[in-house]
Motif scaffolding. Sequence first.
Motif, PDB file in Angstrom:
ATOM      1  N   ILE A   1       4.021  25.696 -12.101  1.00 15.50           N
ATOM      2  CA  ILE A   1       4.836  25.868 -10.375  1.00 15.50           C
ATOM      3  C   ILE A   1       5.540  27.074 -10.875  1.00 15.50           C
ATOM      4  O   ILE A   1       6.321  27.392 -12.103  1.00 15.50           O
ATOM      5  N   CYS A   2       6.384  27.420  -9.371  1.00 16.29           N
ATOM      6  CA  CYS A   2       7.221  28.293  -9.626  1.00 16.29           C
ATOM      7  C   CYS A   2       7.175  29.611 -10.912  1.00 16.29           C
ATOM      8  O   CYS A   2       7.922  29.613 -11.686  1.00 16.29           O
TER       9      CYS A   2
ATOM     10  N   GLY B   1      14.098  28.086 -17.373  1.00 15.22           N
ATOM     11  CA  GLY B   1      15.439  26.914 -16.685  1.00 15.22           C
ATOM     12  C   GLY B   1      14.886  26.193 -15.890  1.00 15.22           C
ATOM     13  O   GLY B   1      15.552  24.765 -15.885  1.00 15.22           O
ATOM     14  N   ASN B   2      14.989  26.623 -14.550  1.00 13.28           N
ATOM     15  CA  ASN B   2      14.898  26.419 -13.347  1.00 13.28           C
ATOM     16  C   ASN B   2      13.807  25.791 -13.424  1.00 13.28           C
ATOM     17  O   ASN B   2      13.148  24.748 -13.174  1.00 13.28           O
ATOM     18  N   ARG B   3      12.145  26.465 -13.824  1.00 17.02           N
ATOM     19  CA  ARG B   3      10.949  25.440 -13.966  1.00 17.02           C
ATOM     20  C   ARG B   3      10.737  24.634 -14.831  1.00 17.02           C
ATOM     21  O   ARG B   3      10.572  23.265 -14.890  1.00 17.02           O
ATOM     22  N   GLU B   4      11.990  24.437 -16.006  1.00 17.66           N
ATOM     23  CA  GLU B   4      11.556  23.264 -16.704  1.00 17.66           C
ATOM     24  C   GLU B   4      12.294  21.958 -16.059  1.00 17.66           C
ATOM     25  O   GLU B   4      11.695  20.927 -16.942  1.00 17.66           O
ATOM     26  N   ALA B   5      13.149  21.787 -15.018  1.00 15.60           N
ATOM     27  CA  ALA B   5      14.531  21.244 -15.212  1.00 15.60           C
ATOM     28  C   ALA B   5      13.862  20.815 -14.067  1.00 15.60           C
ATOM     29  O   ALA B   5      13.380  19.089 -13.705  1.00 15.60           O
ATOM     30  N   ALA B   6      13.351  21.474 -12.917  1.00 15.17           N
ATOM     31  CA  ALA B   6      11.380  20.962 -12.190  1.00 15.17           C
ATOM     32  C   ALA B   6      10.869  19.872 -12.663  1.00 15.17           C
ATOM     33  O   ALA B   6      10.498  18.690 -11.923  1.00 15.17           O
ATOM     34  N   LEU B   7       9.871  20.609 -14.016  1.00 10.78           N
ATOM     35  CA  LEU B   7       8.735  19.926 -14.416  1.00 10.78           C
ATOM     36  C   LEU B   7       9.187  18.782 -14.940  1.00 10.78           C
ATOM     37  O   LEU B   7       9.106  17.542 -14.986  1.00 10.78           O
TER      38      LEU B   7
ATOM     39  N   ASN C   1      -1.326  23.336  -6.453  1.00 11.84           N
ATOM     40  CA  ASN C   1      -1.137  24.617  -6.920  1.00 11.84           C
ATOM     41  C   ASN C   1      -2.176  25.608  -7.673  1.00 11.84           C
ATOM     42  O   ASN C   1      -2.489  25.218  -8.139  1.00 11.84           O
ATOM     43  N   VAL C   2      -2.445  26.794  -6.679  1.00 13.66           N
ATOM     44  CA  VAL C   2      -2.990  27.978  -7.617  1.00 13.66           C
ATOM     45  C   VAL C   2      -2.722  27.994  -8.822  1.00 13.66           C
ATOM     46  O   VAL C   2      -4.501  28.217  -9.647  1.00 13.66           O
TER      47      VAL C   2
ATOM     48  N   CYS D   1       1.221  -1.038  -0.017  1.00 14.67           N
ATOM     49  CA  CYS D   1       0.274  -0.086  -0.192  1.00 14.67           C
ATOM     50  C   CYS D   1       0.798   1.663  -0.232  1.00 14.67           C
ATOM     51  O   CYS D   1       1.903   1.336   0.909  1.00 14.67           O
ATOM     52  N   PRO D   2       0.677   2.034  -1.491  1.00 14.33           N
ATOM     53  CA  PRO D   2       1.625   3.324  -1.355  1.00 14.33           C
ATOM     54  C   PRO D   2       1.713   4.116  -0.229  1.00 14.33           C
ATOM     55  O   PRO D   2       0.362   4.643   0.160  1.00 14.33           O
ATOM     56  N   ILE D   3       2.340   4.751   0.413  1.00 13.90           N
ATOM     57  CA  ILE D   3       2.171   5.732   0.851  1.00 13.90           C
ATOM     58  C   ILE D   3       1.783   7.202   0.280  1.00 13.90           C
ATOM     59  O   ILE D   3       2.614   8.088  -0.425  1.00 13.90           O
ATOM     60  N   ARG D   4       0.724   7.851   0.426  1.00 13.58           N
ATOM     61  CA  ARG D   4       0.208   9.123   0.024  1.00 13.58           C
ATOM     62  C   ARG D   4       0.376   9.927   1.128  1.00 13.58           C
ATOM     63  O   ARG D   4       0.526  10.658   2.339  1.00 13.58           O
ATOM     64  N   VAL D   5       1.348  11.203   0.222  1.00 11.07           N
ATOM     65  CA  VAL D   5       1.909  12.634   0.746  1.00 11.07           C
ATOM     66  C   VAL D   5       1.275  13.762  -0.049  1.00 11.07           C
ATOM     67  O   VAL D   5       1.376  13.567  -1.912  1.00 11.07           O
ATOM     68  N   VAL D   6       1.073  14.518   0.229  1.00  8.42           N
ATOM     69  CA  VAL D   6       0.071  15.531  -0.078  1.00  8.42           C
ATOM     70  C   VAL D   6       1.011  16.820  -0.286  1.00  8.42           C
ATOM     71  O   VAL D   6       1.239  17.275   0.943  1.00  8.42           O
ATOM     72  N   VAL D   7       1.518  17.121  -1.166  1.00  6.82           N
ATOM     73  CA  VAL D   7       2.439  19.371  -0.667  1.00  6.82           C
ATOM     74  C   VAL D   7       0.931  20.036  -1.014  1.00  6.82           C
ATOM     75  O   VAL D   7       0.732  20.135  -2.350  1.00  6.82           O
ATOM     76  N   VAL D   8       1.299  21.100  -0.031  1.00 10.27           N
ATOM     77  CA  VAL D   8       0.183  22.239  -0.754  1.00 10.27           C
ATOM     78  C   VAL D   8       1.543  23.581  -0.866  1.00 10.27           C
ATOM     79  O   VAL D   8       1.716  23.746  -0.327  1.00 10.27           O
ATOM     80  N   GLY D   9       1.351  23.657  -2.631  1.00  8.39           N
ATOM     81  CA  GLY D   9       1.966  25.500  -3.058  1.00  8.39           C
ATOM     82  C   GLY D   9       3.088  24.384  -3.308  1.00  8.39           C
ATOM     83  O   GLY D   9       3.877  23.648  -3.592  1.00  8.39           O
ATOM     84  N   CYS D  10       2.962  25.236  -4.599  1.00  6.54           N
ATOM     85  CA  CYS D  10       4.454  24.884  -6.064  1.00  6.54           C
ATOM     86  C   CYS D  10       5.565  26.044  -6.240  1.00  6.54           C
ATOM     87  O   CYS D  10       5.829  25.874  -7.068  1.00  6.54           O
ATOM     88  N   GLY D  11       5.511  26.306  -5.483  1.00  3.19           N
ATOM     89  CA  GLY D  11       6.473  27.236  -5.415  1.00  3.19           C
ATOM     90  C   GLY D  11       8.014  26.826  -5.028  1.00  3.19           C
ATOM     91  O   GLY D  11       8.156  25.229  -4.826  1.00  3.19           O
ATOM     92  N   TYR D  12       9.047  27.606  -4.660  1.00  2.00           N
ATOM     93  CA  TYR D  12      10.200  26.804  -4.925  1.00  2.00           C
ATOM     94  C   TYR D  12      10.211  25.505  -4.184  1.00  2.00           C
ATOM     95  O   TYR D  12      10.631  24.334  -4.168  1.00  2.00           O
ATOM     96  N   SER D  13       9.816  26.404  -2.462  1.00  6.55           N
ATOM     97  CA  SER D  13       9.633  25.018  -1.357  1.00  6.55           C
ATOM     98  C   SER D  13       9.054  23.931  -1.361  1.00  6.55           C
ATOM     99  O   SER D  13       9.552  22.766  -1.513  1.00  6.55           O
TER     100      SER D  13
END
Length: 537
Positions: A284-285, A291-297, A279-280, A245-257
């Motif tokens: 993201i970010c 460049g940072n946004r594309e690498a993160a995606l 993210n609202v 059974c997988p661990i489910r983690v929800v992260v609220v917010g898609c800024g840098y942090s």
Amino acid sequence: MSQLALSSTSTLPHFNRTVKRLNKVFPIFTGRYAIKYSLYGKFQRKGFSTVASANTGINGGVAEVSEREQDLKHYIWPDKKRPRVCIVGGGFGGLYTALRLESLIWPDGKKPQVTLIDQSDRFVFKPMLYELLSGEVDEWEIAPRFSELLANTEVQFIQDRVKLLHPYDMPTSGGQRNPCAGSVQLESDLLIEYDWLVLALGAEPKLDMVPGAVEYALPFSTFEDACKVNDKLKALERKYFGEGCPIRVVVVGCGYSGVELAATVSERLKDKGIVQAINVNNTICPSAPPGNREAALKVLSDRNVQLFLGYFVNAVKRAADVEVLNQLTDGENNGMQQESKELVVEIQPAERGLQGQNLEADLVLWTVGNKPRLPQLEPSDKPHMLPLNGIGQAETDETLRVKGNPRIFALGDSSALRDSSGKPLPPTAQVAFQQADFTGWNIWAAINDRPLLPFRFQNLGEMMTLGRYDAAVTPSFIDGLTLEGPVGHAARKLAYLIRLPTDQHKIKVGLSWFTKEAIDSVATLQTTLTKVLSGSS
């Protein structure tokens, strides 16, 4: 507003004799709560002293105090004549200002006495908190104790919380001047007078804007937060070990942090977990370099992080309190709900065309919303004494002095300073780091009657971690360049190594990181050779 005025009246000898008699009659008071003539006493040691209790007396004089202040304990500065600088907040802004003041060359008798106050006993290098979750760094490397960092300085450290600020009007009736610029009252009822005050208290997560977030979501802002998240992940890993059974983690917010946290947690859990990020905004970010946004995606996609863009969180609830949960479709269920999750995150679309959803979660991590930690002012009929903006930051001029208060400086998240284009400066370590350098210099200039320098932020680029051996670095001095993967990871660690607070700590951490990299390289080489030899046989 009440004031503490020093006087050299005939009552001083009587006061001192009374103090001596008290200490003789009541020997119990010769410990940490003793009435003493000096700051040092039993806490004294070379270069650095930690003050954990209060001492009565102000610069060797007698204080005329109001009824409210009679029960307060007064901090004694070691020297009666040298300027007194009180710094509240030991993050990038506060600690680096103290170290900057220590490093400057001062005329005789002008070097200020510096007291640093923070609620924690550790300085936290926040940009590298994510590496605690991945196991890449040790606690002492990114969260050293103030006692270690300040051991070779004259800076005094007090672990306490600030309760009230008491800024005084400098001019008094009759053309005289107050003996100090104000005082800081701590929660321990210790009262510290200052000639110069630095506000660098940073910000804290604002979870109370969504129902249930305070009770059920974990922020990720402090060293204590990172330890709680790490402990929770360890507990979940033990709980679901071997169960499928997988661990489910929800992260609220898609800024840098939020993105850095989602990337780190997804790498740690691998196929044992599902990470969902909300993210609202529709991306993201949004303020990051392309460049940072594309690498993160790319990294988030490779690790199967599920993005819910264009959604906001409506509530966080316990699953047992939800009467009716949205049922997953057969294709999405896939037998994964063998055990009910503890939490449910209700999300709603920010725009039309999307449906609201309920996301089940074992762990909810909160990275959106911050509020400044500025303490309250003493009740006064002069609310202008510390002008604040709508979110509680101090309004400052270009020299980082609080408007209307030439003896108070504010920086980092405590300051509402804007850049040359009128935009608020970002709440980043890079801004606080640069402001600390200017604040230290401007205090030197003010004490030595020299002109103060206006602060100008220089954006050196932006960096983000995306995992144990992955990062994205976009320097500002080379257009269009983004360092990704292991190269970006190495560049980011080197940049942060250079920014660690003291030379001694840099050397210790640098040797530690070099040793770890050498061990990892040897282990990787051994694994590769084993595979080659196994294949050849």
